[in-house]
Design an enzyme around this catalytic site. Structure first.
Site, PDB file in Angstrom:
ATOM      1  CB  CYS A  75     -75.513  89.508  -8.176  1.00  0.00           C
ATOM      2  SG  CYS A  75     -76.855  90.640  -8.568  1.00  0.00           S
ATOM      3  CG  ASP A  76     -69.259  87.123  -7.295  1.00  0.00           C
ATOM      4  OD1 ASP A  76     -69.456  85.902  -7.474  1.00  0.00           O
ATOM      5  OD2 ASP A  76     -68.377  87.565  -6.536  1.00  0.00           O
ATOM      6  CB  SER A  77     -71.951  88.965  -2.537  1.00  0.00           C
ATOM      7  OG  SER A  77     -73.129  89.566  -3.022  1.00  0.00           O
TER       8      SER A  77
END
Length: 218
Positions: A75-77
């Site tokens: 994931c990457d936000s």
């Protein structure tokens, strides 16, 4: 099947554990700045998804020998506000500037997701996508902002805020999935897993307190 979270985020780990999973944590060594620099014209959603996919791929390659049959989640936000995509501020001055610019306004928290299903040490199936949640920021007083920066919390989180920590005091509301703001969208992850033939109930751990079918009939 071993669930592996390709992220150092304690918030993502907490979301998965609260949802019944017990992932192994493996932090990727992806150079995020270099990857973003290689795709300067990509749309914001594409950028976070590229980062998530790179993290998942890096960790999958590292753990394949020890865990040949595993499910890797990356994931990457980042926060999209005023046409700018921003990640972790890293220092108090940057965090302060970001808060002064977004206070009383609305931004979009984007999280890219990538899942890789390993079978026999090789990637057998994969899926990726992104989730977007609108965030309505409050306007903290100068004293509140200084105190918040002093906690150190906003320095190492996307957009310089959290929903599930001190930052929650300064979020007036959200429009969309709250787990996405914390760092991993459970609804999106469920859909991605379903697309590669994995049911979320198969990831529930017995220690979660949820009865897990044994396959035996009484």
């Amino acid at each position: 099947m071993r669930l592996v979270l390709a992220s150092a985020s304690p918030a993502r780990l907490g979301v998965l554990r609260a949802a019944g999973a017990d992932p192994l944590v493996e932090v990727s060594d992806v150079d995020e700045d270099a990857l973003l620099a290689a795709h300067p014209d990509a749309e914001p959603a594409r950028k976070v998804t590229l980062l998530a996919a790179a993290k998942a791929a890096a960790v999958a390659g590292r753990i394949a020998a020890e865990h040949p049959d595993a499910l890797v989640v990356g994931c990457d936000s980042m926060l999209h506000v005023d046409g700018e995509l921003v990640g972790k501020p890293g220092d108090p001055d940057t965090a302060r500037r970001r808060w002064l610019s977004m206070a009383g306004r609305t931004g979009e928290l984007l999280t890219g997701h990538a899942v890789l299903l390993l079978a026999g040490g090789a990637v057998a199936k994969e899926a990726e996508g992104h989730a977007v949640t609108g965030v309505r920021f409050a306007d903290p007083t100068p004293q509140e902002l200084t105190a918040y920066l002093g906690t150190g919390e906003p320095l190492n989180v996307a957009g310089a805020f959290t929903l599930d920590g001190f930052g929650g005091w300064f979020v007036d509301g959200i429009d969309g999935d709250p787990s996405n703001v914390i760092g991993i969208s459970l609804p999106l992850l469920r859909r991605l897993l379903g697309g590669i033939g994995v049911s979320v109930v198969d990831l529930w751990h017995p220690r979660s307190g949820v009865p897990v079918p044994s396959g035996k009939e009484s």
